[in-house]
Each structure stands twice: as structure tokens, then as C-alpha cells.
Design a protein around this motif. Structure first.
Motif, short mmCIF file in Angstrom:
data_model
loop_
_atom_site.label_atom_id
_atom_site.label_comp_id
_atom_site.label_asym_id
_atom_site.label_seq_id
_atom_site.Cartn_x
_atom_site.Cartn_y
_atom_site.Cartn_z
N LYS A 49 0.82 -1.22 0.00
CA LYS A 49 0.00 0.00 0.00
C LYS A 49 0.86 1.27 0.00
O LYS A 49 0.35 2.36 0.09
CB LYS A 49 -0.92 0.01 1.24
CG LYS A 49 -2.07 -0.96 1.14
CD LYS A 49 -2.92 -0.93 2.38
CE LYS A 49 -3.69 0.35 2.49
NZ LYS A 49 -4.61 0.39 3.62
N TYR A 146 -14.02 3.31 -5.81
CA TYR A 146 -13.11 2.50 -6.64
C TYR A 146 -11.84 2.16 -5.87
O TYR A 146 -11.34 1.04 -5.92
CB TYR A 146 -12.79 3.22 -7.95
CG TYR A 146 -14.00 3.33 -8.83
CD1 TYR A 146 -14.57 2.20 -9.42
CD2 TYR A 146 -14.60 4.55 -9.04
CE1 TYR A 146 -15.70 2.29 -10.20
CE2 TYR A 146 -15.73 4.66 -9.82
CZ TYR A 146 -16.28 3.53 -10.40
OH TYR A 146 -17.40 3.63 -11.17
N TYR A 147 -11.30 3.14 -5.17
CA TYR A 147 -10.11 2.92 -4.35
C TYR A 147 -10.41 1.86 -3.28
O TYR A 147 -9.64 0.93 -3.08
CB TYR A 147 -9.68 4.24 -3.72
CG TYR A 147 -8.55 4.12 -2.72
CD1 TYR A 147 -7.24 3.92 -3.14
CD2 TYR A 147 -8.80 4.23 -1.36
CE1 TYR A 147 -6.21 3.80 -2.22
CE2 TYR A 147 -7.77 4.12 -0.43
CZ TYR A 147 -6.47 3.91 -0.87
OH TYR A 147 -5.47 3.80 0.04
N TRP A 148 -11.54 2.00 -2.61
CA TRP A 148 -11.94 1.10 -1.54
C TRP A 148 -12.12 -0.33 -2.04
O TRP A 148 -11.78 -1.29 -1.37
CB TRP A 148 -13.22 1.61 -0.89
CG TRP A 148 -13.65 0.90 0.36
CD1 TRP A 148 -14.79 0.16 0.53
CD2 TRP A 148 -12.99 0.87 1.63
NE1 TRP A 148 -14.87 -0.30 1.81
CE2 TRP A 148 -13.77 0.12 2.51
CE3 TRP A 148 -11.80 1.42 2.10
CZ2 TRP A 148 -13.42 -0.11 3.83
CZ3 TRP A 148 -11.44 1.19 3.41
CH2 TRP A 148 -12.25 0.43 4.26
N PHE A 149 -12.62 -0.48 -3.24
CA PHE A 149 -12.82 -1.80 -3.83
C PHE A 149 -11.51 -2.58 -3.87
O PHE A 149 -11.47 -3.77 -3.56
CB PHE A 149 -13.40 -1.66 -5.25
CG PHE A 149 -13.55 -2.98 -5.96
CD1 PHE A 149 -14.61 -3.83 -5.68
CD2 PHE A 149 -12.60 -3.37 -6.90
CE1 PHE A 149 -14.73 -5.05 -6.34
CE2 PHE A 149 -12.72 -4.59 -7.57
CZ PHE A 149 -13.78 -5.42 -7.28
N PHE A 150 -10.44 -1.91 -4.24
CA PHE A 150 -9.14 -2.57 -4.35
C PHE A 150 -8.40 -2.65 -3.01
O PHE A 150 -7.67 -3.61 -2.76
CB PHE A 150 -8.26 -1.86 -5.39
CG PHE A 150 -8.77 -2.05 -6.79
CD1 PHE A 150 -8.63 -3.28 -7.44
CD2 PHE A 150 -9.42 -1.03 -7.44
CE1 PHE A 150 -9.11 -3.47 -8.72
CE2 PHE A 150 -9.91 -1.21 -8.73
CZ PHE A 150 -9.76 -2.43 -9.37
N VAL A 151 -8.57 -1.66 -2.17
CA VAL A 151 -7.81 -1.58 -0.93
C VAL A 151 -8.44 -2.35 0.22
O VAL A 151 -7.73 -2.87 1.09
CB VAL A 151 -7.61 -0.10 -0.53
CG1 VAL A 151 -7.05 0.05 0.86
CG2 VAL A 151 -6.69 0.57 -1.54
#
Length: 177
Positions: A49, A146-151
Motif C-alpha cells: 500500500k 473504486y479505491y476502496w474496492f481494491f484496498v
């Protein structure tokens, strides 16, 4: 709960907890002092990350942009972050507790993370952590989604690993005493 005081309304969250059994003195202090540097998984995920490798304890969250908002000693500690970047690349690290609560600009995202200790009985305890994220506008929420989906999967692994490390280290310390 402190987390409800600082971010009662939110758009995204995750919650994890772990139980400890036994008569253990000073759990809260031991929880705060837990050393995560021994966890290869946590170090790997922080690197993935692009976070600082120097987060060894809960209070070291300030090294990655979080601000300690408040603490109720023996029960809960809360950290927060304010950013105008949905990928958390930049953060306002000089925000006060009061400013954190009052700031509702539509161009920001606020995030909080707590670590909480609850006693179920004299010999049963629960350590939990919750992360909440509030987005100031639909546009920020859409970008963050979108960020949350991957993180989120990595974030979940980090939180679960932190809790397991806490349980392991607290129980080891209790056996030594």
C-alpha cells in the motif's frame, strides 16, 4: 464510543474483533504497545500500500498521516485523517480534534480508526478495531468507492493480522507474569 463522537455518519466501514481469555492485567496498555514489526504479513501489506514500514505500534499510525484525535484510557483510542485525495496520497496532519468534527467541506474525505477494549467478564475480553470513511460529496464518494474496492481486502488483512498479533503478544506477556 469515541468513534461515534467523531464520525457518527459514514459511507464506508469495516469492523473486526478478537477475543482474549484469561485473567490478564494491563491489557489496554499491552494492546497499545503491541509490536507489529515481527509480522511479515503486515510489513508486506504496508509496503504494497506504499505505507511507512515504521508502523510498529498503534500509536505509530501518526507516521502515516493519522492524527490522534482522542483517547479514553483503558477503553478506546481514536485516530483520524482528513484528505482531499480519494487515494489518501496527501493528508492534513495538523488538524485538531475540533476541526476534524466541524470540517464538512465537500472536497474532503475523513477517515477514523479506533482500537477498543471491552471486558465481557473478568476472564473474557474483546479487542476490536473499526474503520469509518465519510466522503464530503457524491463525487468524492464515487472516486473513493473504486479505491476502496481494491484496498479493502488488504485493509481487512492488516486489521485481522494486527488483532492476532495483539492477542498473541498479550497472552505471551500474561504467561510471563
Amino acid at each position: 464510543m469515541l468513534i461515534d463522537k467523531y464520525l457518527p455518519a459514514y459511507h464506508f466501514n469495516e469492523f473486526h474483533s478478537i477475543e482474549l481469555n484469561g485473567f490478564i492485567d494491563g491489557i489496554y496498555h499491552k494492546m497499545l504497545q503491541c509490536d507489529f514489526s515481527n509480522s511479515s504479513l503486515i510489513k508486506f501489506l504496508f509496503r504494497l500500500k506504499r505505507m511507512s514500514k515504521n508502523v510498529y505500534t498503534i500509536e505509530h499510525l501518526t507516521k502515516i498521516g493519522f492524527v490522534k484525535l482522542e483517547e479514553e484510557p483503558g477503553k478506546e483510542i481514536l485516530f483520524g485523517m482528513v484528505t482531499d485525495n480519494p487515494m489518501f496520497n496527501t493528508c492534513q496532519s495538523n488538524v485538531s480534534s475540533k476541526e476534524f468534527i466541524q470540517n464538512s467541506d465537500d472536497k474532503i474525505i475523513k477517515a477514523v480508526i479506533n482500537f477498543k477494549l471491552q471486558d465481557k467478564s473478568n476472564s473474557q475480553h474483546i479487542i476490536s478495531t473499526e474503520t469509518r470513511v465519510w466522503c464530503g460529496s457524491k463525487a468524492m464518494k464515487s472516486k473513493f468507492k473504486y479505491y476502496w474496492f481494491f484496498v479493502k481486502p488488504f485493509s481487512q488483512l492488516i486489521r485481522r493480522s494486527m488483532l492476532k498479533q495483539m492477542r498473541k503478544q498479550i497472552q505471551q506477556a500474561a504467561k510471563l507474569n
